[in-house]
Design a protein around this motif. Structure first.
Motif, PDB file in Angstrom:
ATOM      1  N   ASP A   2      10.966   5.792   0.755  1.00 29.91           N
ATOM      2  CA  ASP A   2      10.717   6.537   1.990  1.00 29.91           C
ATOM      3  C   ASP A   2      10.344   5.610   3.126  1.00 29.91           C
ATOM      4  O   ASP A   2      10.934   5.626   4.192  1.00 29.91           O
ATOM      5  N   VAL A   3       9.302   4.820   2.858  1.00 30.11           N
ATOM      6  CA  VAL A   3       8.850   3.893   3.889  1.00 30.11           C
ATOM      7  C   VAL A   3       8.320   2.652   3.178  1.00 30.11           C
ATOM      8  O   VAL A   3       7.665   2.749   2.134  1.00 30.11           O
ATOM      9  N   THR A  27       6.102  -2.257   6.846  1.00 31.17           N
ATOM     10  CA  THR A  27       6.844  -2.201   8.101  1.00 31.17           C
ATOM     11  C   THR A  27       6.054  -1.594   9.265  1.00 31.17           C
ATOM     12  O   THR A  27       5.912  -2.240  10.314  1.00 31.17           O
ATOM     13  N   PRO A  28       5.528  -0.355   9.123  1.00 32.13           N
ATOM     14  CA  PRO A  28       4.800   0.195  10.279  1.00 32.13           C
ATOM     15  C   PRO A  28       3.600  -0.668  10.666  1.00 32.13           C
ATOM     16  O   PRO A  28       3.274  -0.816  11.845  1.00 32.13           O
ATOM     17  N   HIS A  35      18.646   8.212   4.357  1.00 37.87           N
ATOM     18  CA  HIS A  35      17.468   7.532   4.893  1.00 37.87           C
ATOM     19  C   HIS A  35      17.242   6.195   4.192  1.00 37.87           C
ATOM     20  O   HIS A  35      16.974   6.150   2.992  1.00 37.87           O
ATOM     21  N   PRO A  91      14.736   3.069   4.896  1.00 38.15           N
ATOM     22  CA  PRO A  91      13.688   2.561   5.785  1.00 38.15           C
ATOM     23  C   PRO A  91      13.870   1.064   6.057  1.00 38.15           C
ATOM     24  O   PRO A  91      14.475   0.350   5.258  1.00 38.15           O
ATOM     25  N   ASP A 146       4.879   4.121  -2.598  1.00 42.38           N
ATOM     26  CA  ASP A 146       4.288   4.199  -1.262  1.00 42.38           C
ATOM     27  C   ASP A 146       3.266   3.115  -0.951  1.00 42.38           C
ATOM     28  O   ASP A 146       2.751   3.064   0.167  1.00 42.38           O
TER      29      ASP A 146
END
Lengths: 271, 271, 271, 271
Positions: A170-171, A175-176, A209, A211, B20
């Protein structure tokens, strides 16, 4: 041969030594680097020939620590298994670990750096210094550049670099955070911004998707920091060496290589 | 097999990932390491399981930058020559450079660390934490320990590690500076102090001046910093990776490998 | 985990061991391989899953000995310089030498193998066994295939693999000899023949003479021998390991690494 | 610099090239080696400077094929895991596999060779050519030499090299076969014979059965073949390269690295 110009190849700006002196990056190592620069700052200086600002150092350190380790990866396992056979030559185990940093793992940092640089370069030409000339790129332009670059890759049947991760579907949690650190230091540059557009365009085009992964974000940040895109694949190895060395220190106390081998061997012989 | 205790080997404190999350050194990588620790601090944490104090970071950075590069050494030349043949696989060129960090070059950092640690350990036993228990060793005792350790080596016909350098015959310029930085940070510990006695004893016994070299001083400082002596040989590789990467970035612009080869080949064919 | 199908990955046809037995290539190692097969024959068997005929062995040995050594190449120098720093870990010096076998040196054996295979495959499809289906290709057809393949490379701005050598400008002395050995053994197959056409077409198109080099001829011969083109880059490493080991045995007696370093260092410090 | 004697280092007997010629081992490569010598024969020639007899070739091939592969060993796994990350750089994966050939695996071939050579040398002095001078050693003398050598190792708390194997507890199946092949070729020399005595003495002294392992027997055979003991550790790498290349050809079709990683990663994250 000594008197012709061919001997001119025997020179380097990186470092050198005489009987009484050592210079690194054109400076006196003891007085101008030791006690003055961190390893991260020296790495920046050696690759760009400029000292980093505190903000650049902060972002470079964030990139490096984000890519130093990712657990029992193929690289870490290869290093540990090499240690199993040759514990007396730790440099060999570290080298074995680094050798897995290719097109699939870690190498994408460099591929992403080059991909983004080339895409911007096609539109803006070569930046005179750092990414100064490109830093005013507005989002609409970046979106257009991203579309062009993604479509070209897809037309060629090639993957878009910097996207997707076998574990982080998902993520990618790095990165963020890296984007936030870049922004907090005033260094959210055209490459990082373009990469976000690239991910969005890729999702639009493919309906899937993927990421921005940690290696891709790191590679983009390195170019925004002013490092040549061709250096990105090497620079991330500095960080990974730290992780591998730690794995090997642990391996000496708490072996993974030997029991892993014995278990695989036992399973293998059941066939 | 999955249900017996053998599978317990599949664990590491260094790092790990779930869909995650990524944790490194038992911490959440994005929130607790990125933007918080430098690469040098993370390396210290990974190897010792403790965060360094600012003084420890300063000394560790000084050790690392002191050993990052020494010009066109055998290691740097091996990396550049490997790049000549395989420029597309920079990880291979870095690995080739690291493989020369053995008993002759850079490896002495680890040999010195172990030699000094063992000499102190014979007298004081294992320190409970860091070198705390040994830090009060007075100079007379250290001199006695140095004599015993040097004499044992000489009796065995073995070299005393950490002394002498093929280029720096009088003094290795890194050494006095490293001692000064250690002292300024309150970290001139028993290993660094013992090494100075070792050099003096060795000169007395042999009548030959061999200065403490940079690798030896670095190795001593690493143990005074609380790193296990067995880790020293690996830790200095982190620094050397930075130097090698810089050589390879330069090699792409200003090749040494190809002209070096052609000149050696031409000379060789004259025989 | 042990009970699901995922564990199925823990198997290999290459080799395996139990308490009392070792099997390699599906055979009992002591009784069916030792004393029965040469190293070259075993290598062929391991890669193709078939025993070679005497003619195939003869050609494979010719390929291997032709690529075992080429003097003080970048690879040999990297291996020797690595030995200078780590003489106790000879596996590291051999590894350093192999790491230079990339896109520029030795790697072209694999690139040529794949290039020729793909060109034939486009016309003839996949051969059922070895190159049997392609072996009747007449020269006019091969010329046409060569034109198409060379023109495609030139249109893409890419080099045609297997041609040219920095030292052997007119003819690579290994090449005509390898063709003669292939012919004498009835193994002058479509890949070797196509490569000759490729060189001719390339000269016609560019007006520049680039001879078929030894790595290219070797790669073509490997595919004519029935090895998968993707294996060629690896197979030639077996031969080069022999050359590197010999260089290191010599290095211990007659060092090149240390004087080379000291001369380069001295020259370097004059800048 | 070109005119002083220092440039004399730029020479090697192993190989060299001019525009029109390549010589290896002092011979014209195309006419005197290609089509004349097998890879095994060339390896013997390069290391000893003599061509092997057919009997020597037979024994050397037996040693090499016996050590080419041992299944999914730590080395093979490290090579495959490296391929997982960098499939485009097969030389890196082979190098990673070789790096595990140290003191624990494969390296014992060299340690055993040196141990046996030194033990014989202490009694008989240096052989003038091959092991000619030692070949008449009778069994009583060899038993005495074995006792002295084993006792010295045990007194020093060191392992006797060449004995024991983690999988082959009773007998290493390669060993009796290698002795038989040596005898059949008239090459059951003093090193192989001494090693058998060493195993017997060790069992007498320790009360524990440790069979002569394949690496140890191979190392002994190499010295009986006239190879310098210091070369043994390198020579066995030629064989192992063949095994590793085969593993990597298989890995491309039937991956072990990726599923191994994912399973370890999953287990690891359960902690």
């Amino acid at each position: 041969m000594a008197n012709n110009e061919n001997t001119d190849w025997a020179r380097t700006w990186i470092g050198g030594a005489t009987r009484d002196e050592i210079h690194v990056a054109g400076r006196d190592l003891p007085s101008e680097i030791m006690g003055k620069l961190t390893l991260t700052e020296l790495a920046y200086l050696l690759v760009t020939k400029r000292e980093p600002t505190p903000q650049q150092t902060a972002l470079l350190d964030a990139v490096l620590v984000s890519l130093a380790d990712h657990g029992l990866t193929p690289s870490a396992l290869a290093a540990r298994l090499t240690y199993t056979g040759a514990p007396e030559a730790i440099q060999g185990a570290v080298a074995a670990g680094l050798l897995g940093a290719g097109s699939v793992f870690l190498g994408p940092a460099g591929d992403t750096a080059q991909f983004l640089f080339d895409a911007l370069h096609d539109v803006y030409g070569t930046p005179r210094e750092d990414v100064g000339d490109w830093s005013n790129a507005d989002d609409a332009t970046l979106r257009t550049i991203a579309e062009r670059a993604v479509d070209a890759r897809r037309a060629a049947g090639a993957r878009v670099p910097g996207l997707g991760h076998p574990v982080h579907k998902d993520v990618d949690p790095r990165t963020p955070r890296l984007y936030a650190i870049a922004e907090a230091n005033g260094l959210l540059g055209p490459h990082l911004r373009l990469l976000a557009h690239v991910a969005a365009v890729n999702e639009d085009r493919s309906g899937k998707h993927l990421p921005v992964n940690g290696a891709g974000a790191g590679g983009a940040a390195l170019v925004d920091l002013g490092l040549p895109p061709s250096s990105a694949r090497g620079v991330v190895l500095i960080a990974r060496t730290a992780g591998l060395v730690a794995h090997l220190v642990e391996e000496a106390e708490q072996p993974v290589g030997m029991p892993l081998w014995l278990e695989v061997e036992e399973r293998s012989s059941e066939h």
